[in-house]
Scaffold this motif. Sequence first.
Motif, PDB file in Angstrom:
ATOM      1  N   GLY A 293      39.606  32.359  38.637  1.00  0.00           N
ATOM      2  CA  GLY A 293      38.987  32.760  37.380  1.00  0.00           C
ATOM      3  C   GLY A 293      38.728  34.253  37.320  1.00  0.00           C
ATOM      4  N   VAL A 294      38.215  34.813  38.417  1.00  0.00           N
ATOM      5  CA  VAL A 294      37.963  36.261  38.475  1.00  0.00           C
ATOM      6  C   VAL A 294      39.270  37.029  38.359  1.00  0.00           C
ATOM      7  N   LEU A 295      40.300  36.556  39.061  1.00  0.00           N
ATOM      8  CA  LEU A 295      41.606  37.216  39.014  1.00  0.00           C
ATOM      9  C   LEU A 295      42.194  37.181  37.609  1.00  0.00           C
ATOM     10  N   MET A 296      42.029  36.068  36.896  1.00  0.00           N
ATOM     11  CA  MET A 296      42.556  35.978  35.537  1.00  0.00           C
ATOM     12  C   MET A 296      41.870  36.976  34.608  1.00  0.00           C
ATOM     13  N   PHE A 297      40.556  37.132  34.753  1.00  0.00           N
ATOM     14  CA  PHE A 297      39.826  38.144  33.980  1.00  0.00           C
ATOM     15  C   PHE A 297      40.373  39.540  34.267  1.00  0.00           C
ATOM     16  N   MET A 298      40.527  39.863  35.542  1.00  0.00           N
ATOM     17  CA  MET A 298      40.961  41.202  35.937  1.00  0.00           C
ATOM     18  C   MET A 298      42.363  41.516  35.434  1.00  0.00           C
ATOM     19  N   LEU A 299      43.293  40.584  35.606  1.00  0.00           N
ATOM     20  CA  LEU A 299      44.668  40.830  35.176  1.00  0.00           C
ATOM     21  C   LEU A 299      44.769  40.941  33.660  1.00  0.00           C
ATOM     22  N   HIS A 300      43.962  40.141  32.949  1.00  0.00           N
ATOM     23  CA  HIS A 300      43.967  40.235  31.488  1.00  0.00           C
ATOM     24  C   HIS A 300      43.433  41.583  31.033  1.00  0.00           C
ATOM     25  N   ALA A 301      42.393  42.070  31.707  1.00  0.00           N
ATOM     26  CA  ALA A 301      41.815  43.367  31.347  1.00  0.00           C
ATOM     27  C   ALA A 301      42.789  44.506  31.644  1.00  0.00           C
ATOM     28  N   LEU A 302      43.575  44.382  32.721  1.00  0.00           N
ATOM     29  CA  LEU A 302      44.487  45.452  33.113  1.00  0.00           C
ATOM     30  C   LEU A 302      45.767  45.458  32.288  1.00  0.00           C
ATOM     31  N   PHE A 308      52.701  36.883  33.785  1.00  0.00           N
ATOM     32  CA  PHE A 308      52.169  37.087  35.133  1.00  0.00           C
ATOM     33  C   PHE A 308      50.647  36.948  35.156  1.00  0.00           C
ATOM     34  N   SER A 309      49.965  37.553  34.167  1.00  0.00           N
ATOM     35  CA  SER A 309      48.497  37.542  34.178  1.00  0.00           C
ATOM     36  C   SER A 309      47.926  36.151  33.954  1.00  0.00           C
ATOM     37  N   VAL A 310      48.730  35.240  33.388  1.00  0.00           N
ATOM     38  CA  VAL A 310      48.301  33.851  33.227  1.00  0.00           C
ATOM     39  C   VAL A 310      48.746  33.005  34.416  1.00  0.00           C
ATOM     40  N   LEU A 311      50.006  33.159  34.813  1.00  0.00           N
ATOM     41  CA  LEU A 311      50.587  32.262  35.807  1.00  0.00           C
ATOM     42  C   LEU A 311      50.056  32.504  37.212  1.00  0.00           C
ATOM     43  N   MET A 312      49.892  33.768  37.610  1.00  0.00           N
ATOM     44  CA  MET A 312      49.452  34.053  38.976  1.00  0.00           C
ATOM     45  C   MET A 312      48.075  33.458  39.267  1.00  0.00           C
ATOM     46  N   PRO A 313      47.074  33.658  38.397  1.00  0.00           N
ATOM     47  CA  PRO A 313      45.784  33.005  38.654  1.00  0.00           C
ATOM     48  C   PRO A 313      45.873  31.484  38.643  1.00  0.00           C
ATOM     49  N   MET A 314      46.758  30.927  37.797  1.00  0.00           N
ATOM     50  CA  MET A 314      46.880  29.480  37.753  1.00  0.00           C
ATOM     51  C   MET A 314      47.476  28.928  39.047  1.00  0.00           C
ATOM     52  N   ILE A 315      48.381  29.667  39.668  1.00  0.00           N
ATOM     53  CA  ILE A 315      48.934  29.235  40.951  1.00  0.00           C
ATOM     54  C   ILE A 315      47.828  29.189  42.006  1.00  0.00           C
ATOM     55  N   VAL A 316      46.966  30.218  41.998  1.00  0.00           N
ATOM     56  CA  VAL A 316      45.830  30.243  42.935  1.00  0.00           C
ATOM     57  C   VAL A 316      44.872  29.090  42.647  1.00  0.00           C
ATOM     58  N   CYS A 317      44.567  28.892  41.368  1.00  0.00           N
ATOM     59  CA  CYS A 317      43.643  27.836  40.972  1.00  0.00           C
ATOM     60  C   CYS A 317      44.171  26.458  41.370  1.00  0.00           C
ATOM     61  N   THR A 318      45.456  26.220  41.111  1.00  0.00           N
ATOM     62  CA  THR A 318      46.032  24.915  41.396  1.00  0.00           C
ATOM     63  C   THR A 318      46.124  24.652  42.889  1.00  0.00           C
ATOM     64  N   THR A 319      46.351  25.692  43.680  1.00  0.00           N
ATOM     65  CA  THR A 319      46.295  25.533  45.135  1.00  0.00           C
ATOM     66  C   THR A 319      44.917  25.045  45.560  1.00  0.00           C
ATOM     67  N   GLY A 320      43.870  25.648  44.983  1.00  0.00           N
ATOM     68  CA  GLY A 320      42.513  25.209  45.280  1.00  0.00           C
ATOM     69  C   GLY A 320      42.247  23.788  44.825  1.00  0.00           C
ATOM     70  N   ILE A 321      42.766  23.428  43.647  1.00  0.00           N
ATOM     71  CA  ILE A 321      42.585  22.068  43.126  1.00  0.00           C
ATOM     72  C   ILE A 321      43.210  21.045  44.068  1.00  0.00           C
ATOM     73  N   THR A 322      44.421  21.334  44.547  1.00  0.00           N
ATOM     74  CA  THR A 322      45.126  20.397  45.419  1.00  0.00           C
ATOM     75  C   THR A 322      44.441  20.269  46.775  1.00  0.00           C
ATOM     76  N   ILE A 323      43.758  21.302  47.211  1.00  0.00           N
ATOM     77  CA  ILE A 323      43.007  21.232  48.464  1.00  0.00           C
ATOM     78  C   ILE A 323      41.730  20.415  48.294  1.00  0.00           C
ATOM     79  N   ALA A 324      41.027  20.593  47.189  1.00  0.00           N
ATOM     80  CA  ALA A 324      39.705  19.987  47.020  1.00  0.00           C
ATOM     81  C   ALA A 324      39.735  18.580  46.440  1.00  0.00           C
ATOM     82  N   ARG A 325      40.577  18.354  45.446  1.00  0.00           N
ATOM     83  CA  ARG A 325      40.464  17.120  44.662  1.00  0.00           C
ATOM     84  C   ARG A 325      40.745  15.831  45.437  1.00  0.00           C
ATOM     85  N   PRO A 326      41.851  15.718  46.215  1.00  0.00           N
ATOM     86  CA  PRO A 326      42.102  14.434  46.885  1.00  0.00           C
ATOM     87  C   PRO A 326      41.039  14.067  47.909  1.00  0.00           C
ATOM     88  N   ILE A 327      40.473  15.059  48.603  1.00  0.00           N
ATOM     89  CA  ILE A 327      39.452  14.760  49.603  1.00  0.00           C
ATOM     90  C   ILE A 327      38.159  14.326  48.925  1.00  0.00           C
TER      91      ILE A 327
END
Length: 401
Positions: A293-302, A308-327
């Motif tokens: 979320g912080v990265l998406m704000f920063m890239l949008h501001a820059l 890129f400014s949408v997809l890159m943060p979403m890749i990071v976010c989805t990595t976190g989702i896949t780590i947290a959600r199944p457990i």
Amino acid sequence: MTQSNSPVSPLQRWTAVWLLTGMTVLAVFPLDVVLPSFPALAAHFQRSPGDIAFSISLFAVSVALSQWVIGPLSDRMGRKRLLLTGIGVSVIGAIGCVHANDFIWFLFFRCMQAVGCGCFVVSQALIQDLFSGNQRDHLRILMVTVSGLAISLSPLAGTVLQEAFDWPGSFWAFICLAAVVWVSAWRQLKDTRPNVPPTQSILRAYGVVCRDATFMSYWLISGIAFACHFSFIVLSPLLFLEQLQLSSYTYSWILLLYGVAYLVGGLLAHRLSRRMSADAQIITGLLLMVFAGVLMFMLHALWGQTVFSVLMPMIVCTTGITIARPIATSRAMDVFPDLAGTASAAGSALIFMCGGAVSAVVNLSPVSLQDTLASAFIVLSLIALGLIWRISTHSAVSPPV
């Protein structure tokens, strides 16, 4: 529902894995394969793209509501008959969507399709029935990864179907896939006797599971993770097709790249599950979502709103989702193993309601979609971190039983 009266062989378990994979693919397919058809649906029904996006949110909420009934019934009637009936209802709904000439009727049959798709809630109960311990964790990681890949591939498939058959093509593809899964379930699953006393009402069963704070907290964490993913998926046609004016094929390949995050997250989750506690793994995933979320704000501001400014943060976010959600899901399901259907329904309904509600709120926000998504990731992830802190604190102060 356990299988104590009829032990399950290793071959039956692996057969069940293939069936669960098919159910997982089919559960997400009707949500995402239709995304490239947003412009065609809007033109056909003379509605705005926002109205078509609303139909996706309505689909999610309808799935959630139907699961509230299907899950407990599976504890009493068995998984197989409800799964077969639900798939049949979803096919009728899909056929109705194809032949609908009015948007209201389209929404009606879309809701019918969603009600039928609610039967896939039994997949979590089947995992609980047939697997144990780390097998459940690893299988749920696999299912989330498969789900993510299906989500990423579905828009590309939807683009091909849109080009070849117009918007009804995605519904006919769903009907064909549903038929395959129906036959597989009919051949592979066996009816099992319920463990839940017939005198116990559905409301009482829900009262038992929903009063447990740990159960609800873990499922809410899973729901928050899903809501972050689902909000992006629902709004991605508006971001990429409408605002950035990308072609359907470019959009589909972008989502395919987005699917790489599910593979990366799945591999990391599998490794982390062997090296840290469940709560520590959940916290790791949630912190990645906050960072996204912080990265998406920063890239949008820059650089403003770019791919890129949408997809890159979403890749990071989805990595976190896949780590947290199944457990988080596994920890929730372990609380009530004898009420697996009810527990799965309560949690899955919460997940879809979170996804539908958050995506609707984000869609209606007067602020830019990218900044609204970023805000949602940060706020929701912080709420989830608060929940995991509460679980840890409660476990630490609770006296041993």
